[in-house]
Scaffold this motif. Structure first.
Motif, short mmCIF file in Angstrom:
data_model
loop_
_atom_site.label_atom_id
_atom_site.label_comp_id
_atom_site.label_asym_id
_atom_site.label_seq_id
_atom_site.Cartn_x
_atom_site.Cartn_y
_atom_site.Cartn_z
N CYS A 166 0.86 -1.37 0.00
CA CYS A 166 -0.04 -0.09 -0.05
C CYS A 166 0.71 1.31 0.04
CB CYS A 166 -0.92 0.08 1.19
SG CYS A 166 -0.40 -0.28 2.96
N HIS A 167 2.25 1.29 0.58
CA HIS A 167 3.31 2.11 0.34
C HIS A 167 3.62 2.43 -0.70
CE1 HIS A 167 3.05 1.83 5.19
NE2 HIS A 167 1.65 2.43 4.69
N SER A 168 3.98 1.57 -1.50
CA SER A 168 4.50 1.60 -2.96
C SER A 168 4.20 2.65 -3.93
CB SER A 168 4.56 0.07 -3.52
OG SER A 168 3.15 0.06 -4.02
N ASP A 169 2.87 3.08 -3.64
CA ASP A 169 2.17 4.04 -4.73
C ASP A 169 2.93 5.74 -4.38
OD1 ASP A 169 0.85 2.39 -6.10
OD2 ASP A 169 -0.83 2.59 -4.86
N LEU A 170 3.26 5.64 -2.82
CA LEU A 170 3.89 7.06 -2.61
C LEU A 170 5.46 7.19 -2.82
CD1 LEU A 170 2.43 6.98 1.22
CD2 LEU A 170 1.55 8.23 -0.89
#
Length: 415
Positions: A77-81
């Motif tokens: 979920c943090h990979s998009d940031l």
């Protein structure tokens, strides 16, 4: 009935008396196949049926399939940031510009130096010093960045090849109040130049071929060379016949006897023994004369040293010698001197024999900055054509010219 298979498989009766026929009619295909299989096994590491399981298989213990803890900790979920390097940055202008000039990339040090100097000038309000020790071109560029870049000369460009100075010091004897020794040295140098010129002139006249003086007997002999041809031909034929007879005699070979051959062999052995004795004596003499050989080696070394010094001196002279860059040869200027009566102790009465402009011009030629040329004097390219006018001619001459013109016209009309 005999079948076709029996006919095909029937053994051929062929003679195998020779090795060639044996090679031709024997079948060795099965042997060749076996050898090829053997070679293939050797290349691939041997027959796999003969090997053990340890040789054929191994356990892979590398970290390819093991994931690190940092990857396990990061959540999807943090990979998009995170920053995606695959996306290109936004550019203001799309497409190439028409007027694009190539500029040299400046190094980081040059950029830092220029920024520091500009900042110091702005803070202190310093003015550019013309007689400063810094680089003038760089300072000009710093003051006015709109100035065009300085023109860089090509790599092949060079001012001069020689090691001569632009302004050479004159001889001390040319000063307005020289010492006696300096003035005498200058006069001696001028005298040496004049003596060399006179020697060259004398040599040119001496080496010239003297006039040929022919006597009457030599003249008569030379003029009567081709008169008695028959006698010379007969003499030549007789000489040719004699030469042919001698060649025939030489061509006839006479067989040597055993005694003659033994004698020649003994003489040959004697010559070889004498040569061997001579060589052994020479070796003994060389061993005994070691001191003399050392002396000769020292002498040769001294001669080599003298030659190397002379070669180095010649090389140093060639470095200062003017080169040839045209059809002319640099002759050099003669030494300027004044006679003892002309030398004055005051500058007012001094007479300068040399010309400064001529001196600078010869210096440029000597330093290979100007080619040597011949002095072209004013001259005519074509000869003047003299034409005598009609009014200056006599009346008789005019009548003759008119008649000649009429005759020419009549000949043309008749043709």
């Amino acid at each position: 009935m005999v079948s076709t298979e029996q006919i095909l498989n029937k053994r051929k009766r062929v003679s195998k008396k020779n090795k060639k026929a044996w090679r031709k009619h024997t079948e060795i295909k099965d042997v060749e196949k076996f050898l090829e299989a053997k070679l293939r096994e050797e290349r691939t590491g041997g027959n796999p049926t003969d090997k053990t399981n340890k040789d054929l298989f191994y356990i892979d213990k590398s970290d390819i399939f093991q994931t690190p803890k940092s990857k396990l900790a990061s959540m999807k979920c943090h990979s998009d940031l995170q920053i995606d390097t695959r996306v290109a940055p936004v550019v203001g202008r799309v497409g190439p510009s028409k007027r694009k000039k190539k500029k040299k990339k400046k190094s980081q040090q040059d950029v830092a130096m220029t920024t520091e100097s500009m900042s110091t000038n702005r803070k202190t309000g310093s003015v550019y010093d013309i007689w400063g020790s810094g680089d003038q071109k760089k300072d000009q560029k710093e003051l006015d960045p709109c100035l065009p870049p300085p023109v860089q000369p090509p790599a092949i460009y060079k001012t001069s090849d020689t090691k001569l100075k632009a302004v050479e010091l004159p001889h001390p004897g040319t000063s307005y109040n020289p010492t006696f020794t300096d003035h005498q040295d200058l006069l001696q140098a001028a005298l040496d130049v004049e003596e060399k010129r006179e020697k060259d002139k004398a040599k040119a006249t001496r080496d010239a071929a003297p006039p040929i003086q022919i006597t009457e007997e030599e003249y008569i002999k030379e003029m009567s060379i081709g008169l008695n041809q028959a006698e010379s031909e007969s003499e030549g034929e007789s000489e040719n016949e004699a030469n042919e007879e001698e060649e025939c005699r030489k061509s006839v070979t006479v067989r040597k006897t055993r005694v003659q051959r033994n004698r020649e062999k003994a003489e040959k052995l004697k010559v070889e023994e004498a040569a061997a004795l001579r060589e052994s004596k020479q070796h003994l003499q060389q061993i005994n004369r070691i001191k003399a050989i050392k002396k000769e080696i020292r002498k040769e070394e001294k001669e080599m040293e003298i030659k190397t010094n002379a070669r180095q001196e010649k090389k140093a002279i060639n470095e200062t010698r003017p080169g040839k860059y045209g059809p002319g040869k640099f002759m050099g200027s003669e030494p300027d001197f004044l006679l003892p009566e002309e030398v004055s102790s005051s500058l007012r009465q001094l007479v300068t024999p040399s010309n400064n402009l001529q001196d600078r011009f010869t210096s440029l030629q000597k330093r290979n900055m100007l080619e040597v040329r011949k002095k072209v004097m004013p001259h005519r390219k074509y000869k003047l054509k003299h034409v005598e006018k009609w009014r200056k001619k006599l009346p008789e001459e005019i009548d003759e010219l008119v008649k000649m013109k009429r005759k020419k016209k009549k000949i043309k009309l008749s043709e």
